[in-house]
Write a protein that holds these residues in place. Structure first.
Motif, short mmCIF file in Angstrom:
data_model
loop_
_atom_site.label_atom_id
_atom_site.label_comp_id
_atom_site.label_asym_id
_atom_site.label_seq_id
_atom_site.Cartn_x
_atom_site.Cartn_y
_atom_site.Cartn_z
N MET A 182 -60.59 8.45 -1.96
CA MET A 182 -62.00 8.56 -2.38
C MET A 182 -62.59 7.19 -2.68
SD MET A 182 -63.07 11.69 -2.35
CE MET A 182 -64.43 11.81 -3.54
N TYR A 183 -61.80 6.36 -3.36
CA TYR A 183 -62.28 5.01 -3.71
C TYR A 183 -62.55 4.20 -2.45
CZ TYR A 183 -62.49 0.30 -5.63
OH TYR A 183 -62.89 -0.97 -5.95
N ARG A 184 -61.63 4.28 -1.51
CA ARG A 184 -61.79 3.48 -0.28
C ARG A 184 -62.94 3.98 0.58
NH1 ARG A 184 -55.94 1.96 1.84
NH2 ARG A 184 -55.07 1.03 -0.03
N LEU A 185 -63.14 5.29 0.59
CA LEU A 185 -64.27 5.83 1.35
C LEU A 185 -65.58 5.33 0.76
CD1 LEU A 185 -63.14 9.49 2.04
CD2 LEU A 185 -63.84 7.84 3.77
N GLU A 186 -65.65 5.30 -0.56
CA GLU A 186 -66.87 4.82 -1.21
C GLU A 186 -67.05 3.33 -0.95
OE1 GLU A 186 -68.75 4.59 -5.61
OE2 GLU A 186 -67.49 6.34 -5.23
N GLU A 201 -64.63 10.75 -10.91
CA GLU A 201 -63.83 11.85 -11.51
C GLU A 201 -62.40 11.83 -10.99
OE1 GLU A 201 -64.85 13.43 -14.16
OE2 GLU A 201 -66.67 12.24 -13.85
N ALA A 202 -62.25 11.59 -9.68
CA ALA A 202 -60.91 11.55 -9.09
C ALA A 202 -60.08 10.44 -9.72
CB ALA A 202 -61.01 11.35 -7.58
N LEU A 203 -60.71 9.28 -9.96
CA LEU A 203 -59.99 8.16 -10.57
C LEU A 203 -59.57 8.49 -12.00
CD1 LEU A 203 -62.18 5.16 -9.31
CD2 LEU A 203 -59.80 5.59 -8.67
N LYS A 204 -60.50 9.08 -12.76
CA LYS A 204 -60.19 9.41 -14.17
C LYS A 204 -59.01 10.38 -14.25
CE LYS A 204 -64.62 8.74 -16.51
NZ LYS A 204 -65.87 9.43 -16.92
N ARG A 205 -59.03 11.37 -13.37
CA ARG A 205 -57.95 12.36 -13.37
C ARG A 205 -56.62 11.72 -12.98
NH1 ARG A 205 -56.12 17.17 -13.73
NH2 ARG A 205 -55.12 18.35 -12.03
N ALA A 206 -56.66 10.85 -11.98
CA ALA A 206 -55.42 10.18 -11.56
C ALA A 206 -54.87 9.29 -12.67
CB ALA A 206 -55.68 9.37 -10.30
N VAL A 207 -55.76 8.64 -13.43
CA VAL A 207 -55.31 7.79 -14.55
C VAL A 207 -54.61 8.65 -15.61
CG1 VAL A 207 -56.12 6.41 -16.51
CG2 VAL A 207 -56.95 5.91 -14.21
N GLN A 208 -55.18 9.82 -15.88
CA GLN A 208 -54.57 10.72 -16.87
C GLN A 208 -53.17 11.13 -16.44
OE1 GLN A 208 -57.46 13.85 -16.87
NE2 GLN A 208 -58.10 13.48 -18.99
N LEU A 209 -53.02 11.45 -15.15
CA LEU A 209 -51.75 11.98 -14.66
C LEU A 209 -50.72 10.88 -14.35
CD1 LEU A 209 -53.18 14.70 -12.26
CD2 LEU A 209 -51.91 15.14 -14.35
N ASN A 210 -51.20 9.64 -14.21
CA ASN A 210 -50.29 8.51 -13.93
C ASN A 210 -50.44 7.44 -15.00
OD1 ASN A 210 -49.28 9.03 -10.92
ND2 ASN A 210 -51.46 9.53 -10.99
N PRO A 211 -50.07 7.75 -16.25
CA PRO A 211 -50.40 6.84 -17.35
C PRO A 211 -49.74 5.46 -17.23
CG PRO A 211 -48.98 8.63 -18.11
CD PRO A 211 -49.37 8.96 -16.71
N THR A 212 -48.64 5.36 -16.46
CA THR A 212 -47.98 4.05 -16.41
C THR A 212 -48.42 3.22 -15.20
OG1 THR A 212 -46.14 4.99 -15.17
CG2 THR A 212 -45.90 4.87 -17.58
N ASP A 213 -49.16 3.82 -14.26
CA ASP A 213 -49.52 3.09 -13.05
C ASP A 213 -50.82 2.33 -13.24
OD1 ASP A 213 -50.45 2.36 -10.36
OD2 ASP A 213 -48.65 3.45 -9.77
N LEU A 224 -66.20 1.31 -12.54
CA LEU A 224 -67.09 1.20 -13.70
C LEU A 224 -67.96 -0.05 -13.58
CD1 LEU A 224 -64.56 2.26 -16.48
CD2 LEU A 224 -66.63 3.51 -15.84
N GLN A 225 -67.37 -1.12 -13.07
CA GLN A 225 -68.13 -2.36 -12.86
C GLN A 225 -69.30 -2.10 -11.90
OE1 GLN A 225 -66.18 -5.60 -10.61
NE2 GLN A 225 -66.82 -7.00 -12.23
N ARG A 226 -69.03 -1.32 -10.86
CA ARG A 226 -70.09 -0.97 -9.91
C ARG A 226 -71.20 -0.16 -10.56
NH1 ARG A 226 -67.24 1.05 -4.51
NH2 ARG A 226 -66.67 -1.06 -3.91
#
Length: 476
Positions: A182-186, A201-213, A224-226
């Motif tokens: 999704m990020y790359r498509l955007e 939303e996809a990024l936020k969810r991925a951060v929640q599920l991958n807390p160490t990455d 967010l910068q964008r």
């Protein structure tokens, strides 16, 4: 028993693996891709299986089938180590690649043996399947492979991760892949125009599920910068620098964040650190060149730019961009960057040569081509001070029907240039006629007709304008 080569191939085409996923070599620099994946293996331990699988395919594309088999053995070792209870399910892609490589080596018995392994496993896993099986693990692996092959594949990659998520919506890896797609498509929509859907939303969810990455943390910060929420983004970048100070993929994104924020020295420092860890990374070399370009432009804004410092930065930027083009000849926008840098260093002949070289390539995609015409036009206009050549370049970009971002840039640049000339009283019939052509190419028929009428008033015998006007009036 001899195995029929044709029937073998028919069965091989049914497999789900890198050889059947239509991953085309012309979309990547093989050397750059191989180095990227080797760097990934060095720094990201848990993803080795899919990295080894794709490396086997890359080696095959390089005609190193023996090496390809070595990587498949490594994939098997990793599967036994990480998924000892799911060998059948986890090995399908690896075995499929084995079968294809043996087939290409004309070792048909072995190819058949691996084909049978896949078919037997599929029967075990599902009563109906025969080598084609819709497993979320396979969708995800296909998604990751597609992401590696560049922007022509991002949409397909997103669909693969969506399919994987249908049967396992909370899987951290699938959410991670989906967010990256999704990020790359955007990102592509920003650069080339096209459909946009927000990846927040996809990024936020991925951060929640991958807390160490921290990779996904950095992409969230860039997003967010964008959205002009830079301070919030910077907190994530700082957190990432604490968590993984030596992870090159994260460092690259962090540097990108600081460059876009205008903290270029900090970006350079981070990039040099990352380059020390992964010296072959094309992206790092490219990012460094962009930082040096930023610094050159800053220095040139002053009244007395320090000549030696500018020279030095130009040299550095050229050095890094040459590495980029050498390792990844299909990194087309880098040619435009190199042309720009030569121009900033007053090395006009070399700039001209680079633009000519890339615009004549027959594998140049239209969106890149339009953008390059825009940059080449700017070079002619601002560095070579040739308005007529600049106009030609912009119009070449406009003549390409496809409506990418570069077309809009060419259109704005050429209209502005012509209108300035005409409004200052320096415009002649040719300029007004050319503006007519620009309006015509942009589908503004009424404006085009007015321009052609004015041009004919100034140059009554010009057949070109008369024909254009006649055609336009007919088409209304």
């Amino acid at each position: 028993s001899t195995i029929s080569k044709d029937s073998l191939k028919t069965s091989l085409l049914q497999l789900e693996c890198h050889f059947t996923w239509s991953l085309l070599q012309e979309h990547v620099g093989l050397e750059a891709l191989e180095e990227t994946i080797l760097d990934h293996i060095k720094y990201v331990v848990e993803y080795n299986i899919k990295d080894y699988n794709i490396l086997s395919y890359v080696c095959h594309l390089r005609d190193s089938n023996e090496e390809a088999l070595r990587y498949l053995r490594k994939a098997e070792e990793a599967i036994q180590k990480h998924h000892p209870g799911e060998l059948d399910k986890r090995s399908l892609v690896t075995w499929g690649n084995y079968a294809w490589i043996y087939y290409h080596m004309q070792r048909y018995e072995e190819a058949q043996a691996y084909l049978s392994k896949v078919e037997n496993s599929c029967k075990k896993l599902s009563s109906t399947a025969q080598g084609k099986i819709q497993l979320p693990e396979i969708y995800a692996e296909k998604g990751w492979a597609l992401l590696r092959f560049g922007r022509n594949y991002f949409e397909k990659a997103k669909n693969c991760f969506e399919n994987a998520l249908e049967s396992d919506p909370d899987n951290p890896d699938y959410n991670f892949g989906y967010a990256i797609a999704m990020y790359r498509l955007e990102d592509c929509a920003e650069k080339y125009g096209g459909e946009r859907t927000s990846c927040l939303e996809a990024l936020k969810r991925a951060v929640q599920l991958n807390p160490t990455d921290t990779t996904i943390l950095a992409l969230l910060a860039l997003k967010l910068q964008r959205l002009r929420r830079s301070d919030e983004g910077e907190r994530y970048i700082e957190e990432g620098l604490q968590k993984t100070p030596d992870f090159p993929v994260f460092l690259r994104h962090a540097a990108n964040f600081y460059r876009k924020k205008g903290k270029v020295n900090k970006a350079v420092e981070i990039l040099n650190k990352a380059l020390a860890l992964t010296p072959n990374s094309v992206v790092l070399h490219h990012q460094l060149a962009l930082c040096y370009r930023f610094k050159i432009l800053q220095l040139k804004k002053g009244r007395y730019p320090p000549q030696e410092e500018v020279e030095n930065l130009v040299q550095l930027a050229i050095f890094h961009l040459k590495i980029v083009i050498d390792k990844k000849p299909v990194f087309f926008s880098a040619y435009g960057d190199l042309g720009n840098i030569y121009a900033l260093g007053n090395r006009y002949e070399e700039a001209e040569e680079i633009f000519q070289q890339v615009l004549q390539r027959n594998d140049l995609p239209s969106d890149d081509k339009q953008m390059l015409y825009f940059h080449y036009g700017n070079f002619q206009h601002f560095h070579m001070k040739s308005e007529s050549k600049a106009i030609k370049c912009y119009i070449e970009g406009l003549k390409m029907e496809e409506d990418f971002f570069g077309r809009k840039r060419c259109s704005e640049a050429v209209e502005k240039l012509l209108e300035q000339k005409i409004n200052s009283g320096l415009g002649d019939a040719r300029d007004i006629g050319t503006l007519g052509l620009v309006h015509k190419l942009n589908g503004k028929k009424q404006e085009a007709i007015e321009c052609y009428k004015k041009a004919i008033a100034l140059d009554p015998n010009n057949e070109e304008y008369q024909n254009a006007l006649f055609e336009l009036q007919l088409s209304i």
